[in-house]
Motif scaffolding. Structure first.
Motif, PDB file in Angstrom:
ATOM      1  N   ASN A   1     -77.044  41.430  24.884  1.00  0.00           N
ATOM      2  CA  ASN A   1     -76.975  40.185  25.637  1.00  0.00           C
ATOM      3  C   ASN A   1     -78.064  39.442  26.456  1.00  0.00           C
ATOM      4  O   ASN A   1     -78.029  38.818  27.217  1.00  0.00           O
ATOM      5  CB  ASN A   1     -75.642  40.657  26.617  1.00  0.00           C
ATOM      6  CG  ASN A   1     -74.521  40.721  26.168  1.00  0.00           C
ATOM      7  OD1 ASN A   1     -73.918  40.265  25.246  1.00  0.00           O
ATOM      8  ND2 ASN A   1     -73.923  41.995  26.935  1.00  0.00           N
TER       9      ASN A   1
ATOM     10  N   THR B   1     -78.315  32.007  30.374  1.00  0.00           N
ATOM     11  CA  THR B   1     -77.611  31.985  31.286  1.00  0.00           C
ATOM     12  C   THR B   1     -78.213  31.111  32.663  1.00  0.00           C
ATOM     13  O   THR B   1     -79.398  30.941  32.648  1.00  0.00           O
ATOM     14  CB  THR B   1     -77.080  33.483  31.722  1.00  0.00           C
ATOM     15  OG1 THR B   1     -78.386  33.996  32.467  1.00  0.00           O
ATOM     16  CG2 THR B   1     -76.236  34.186  30.682  1.00  0.00           C
TER      17      THR B   1
ATOM     18  N   GLN C   1     -78.722  36.099  27.954  1.00  0.00           N
ATOM     19  CA  GLN C   1     -78.264  35.217  26.920  1.00  0.00           C
ATOM     20  C   GLN C   1     -76.640  35.168  26.782  1.00  0.00           C
ATOM     21  O   GLN C   1     -76.102  36.235  26.830  1.00  0.00           O
ATOM     22  CB  GLN C   1     -78.929  35.042  25.604  1.00  0.00           C
ATOM     23  CG  GLN C   1     -80.647  35.097  25.860  1.00  0.00           C
ATOM     24  CD  GLN C   1     -81.152  35.296  24.147  1.00  0.00           C
ATOM     25  OE1 GLN C   1     -81.365  36.219  23.875  1.00  0.00           O
ATOM     26  NE2 GLN C   1     -81.542  33.905  23.631  1.00  0.00           N
ATOM     27  N   THR C   2     -76.127  33.918  26.518  1.00  0.00           N
ATOM     28  CA  THR C   2     -74.733  33.679  26.529  1.00  0.00           C
ATOM     29  C   THR C   2     -74.566  34.185  24.942  1.00  0.00           C
ATOM     30  O   THR C   2     -73.329  34.341  24.261  1.00  0.00           O
ATOM     31  CB  THR C   2     -74.154  32.525  26.671  1.00  0.00           C
ATOM     32  OG1 THR C   2     -74.847  31.232  25.829  1.00  0.00           O
ATOM     33  CG2 THR C   2     -74.109  32.427  28.154  1.00  0.00           C
ATOM     34  N   ARG C   3     -75.585  33.967  24.026  1.00  0.00           N
ATOM     35  CA  ARG C   3     -75.450  34.041  22.670  1.00  0.00           C
ATOM     36  C   ARG C   3     -76.930  34.255  22.162  1.00  0.00           C
ATOM     37  O   ARG C   3     -77.898  33.663  22.666  1.00  0.00           O
ATOM     38  CB  ARG C   3     -74.957  32.919  21.847  1.00  0.00           C
ATOM     39  CG  ARG C   3     -75.640  31.492  22.199  1.00  0.00           C
ATOM     40  CD  ARG C   3     -74.867  30.476  21.430  1.00  0.00           C
ATOM     41  NE  ARG C   3     -75.468  29.211  21.679  1.00  0.00           N
ATOM     42  CZ  ARG C   3     -76.458  28.630  21.049  1.00  0.00           C
ATOM     43  NH1 ARG C   3     -77.084  29.496  19.980  1.00  0.00           N
ATOM     44  NH2 ARG C   3     -77.112  27.424  21.534  1.00  0.00           N
TER      45      ARG C   3
END
Length: 211
Positions: free
Chosen positions: A129, A76, A98-100
């Motif tokens: 996350n 992010t 993190q977005t993934r």
């Protein structure tokens, strides 16, 4: 040198002794990726004071902070605000939103020998996350933390470079246990205890971790 935003950089200089110095700044245009760096400007620095503990910074060819493609690697925007850290104890943690969840690797290097990784002094744990890099400092001074993330074109791509300063006079600092970075990210694993590679007799019957 650290990047403050897409157009602004900050250069910090710690002269080893009183005197006059020249600061050379080099750069290259984004459109000419294969061109050599060219000199942009020179500054003359006159240093009249005495820095209490002059220390060499770890070698860095890039600015401290994330790579421009950090979002593609699953991080992010919060990673932009964390290029430099100073800590007054021998252990610290950096949480990376993190977005993934992708597998990440963290390598710690000392300013005295930038090419040699301090293996065992970092450990990564994961939540739903975010992932957290735990760091232990074997001595006071500056350190470089290289961050790699699982990419699309390569198994691991260079993601960010952090400057860490330990102001504590660390003694008897122990290494973290060995871990599998792929499994930590895949199973969202967080280790609670024990967090030492070599454990005492009293710790041998205790092992706690969370998934």
């Amino acid at each position: 040198m650290r990047r403050l935003d897409n157009k602004t950089f900050e250069v910090r200089v710690v002269p080893p002794e009183v005197g006059e110095y020249t600061l050379n700044l080099f750069g290259k245009a984004r459109d000419y990726l294969h061109a050599k760096f060219r000199k942009l400007i020179d500054y003359t620095l006159r240093y009249n004071g005495v820095y209490p503990t002059p220390t060499e910074f770890p070698d860095h060819k890039k600015a401290w902070g994330p790579e421009p493609n950090y979002a593609e690697l699953g991080f992010t925007d919060a990673i932009q605000s964390m290029p430099v850290f100073s800590h007054d104890s021998a252990e610290m943690s950096i949480e990376l939103e993190q977005t993934r969840l992708v597998t990440i690797l963290a390598e710690l290097k000392a300013s005295s020998d930038d090419k040699k990784e301090l293996e065992g002094y970092t450990m990564v744990t994961a939540r739903e996350n975010s992932q957290t890099v735990h760091i232990r400092f074997p001595a006071l001074g500056y350190y470089r933390l290289d961050l790699f993330a699982e990419g699309k074109t390569e198994k691991f791509e260079f993601a960010a470079m952090f400057l860490l300063e330990c102001t504590a006079n660390a003694t008897n600092v122990k290494k973290f246990p060995k871990f599998n970075a792929d499994s930590v990210a895949k199973h969202i694993c967080e280790i609670f205890e024990p967090k030492d590679y070599e454990i005492s007799r009293s710790q041998r019957s205790v092992s706690k971790f969370g998934l």
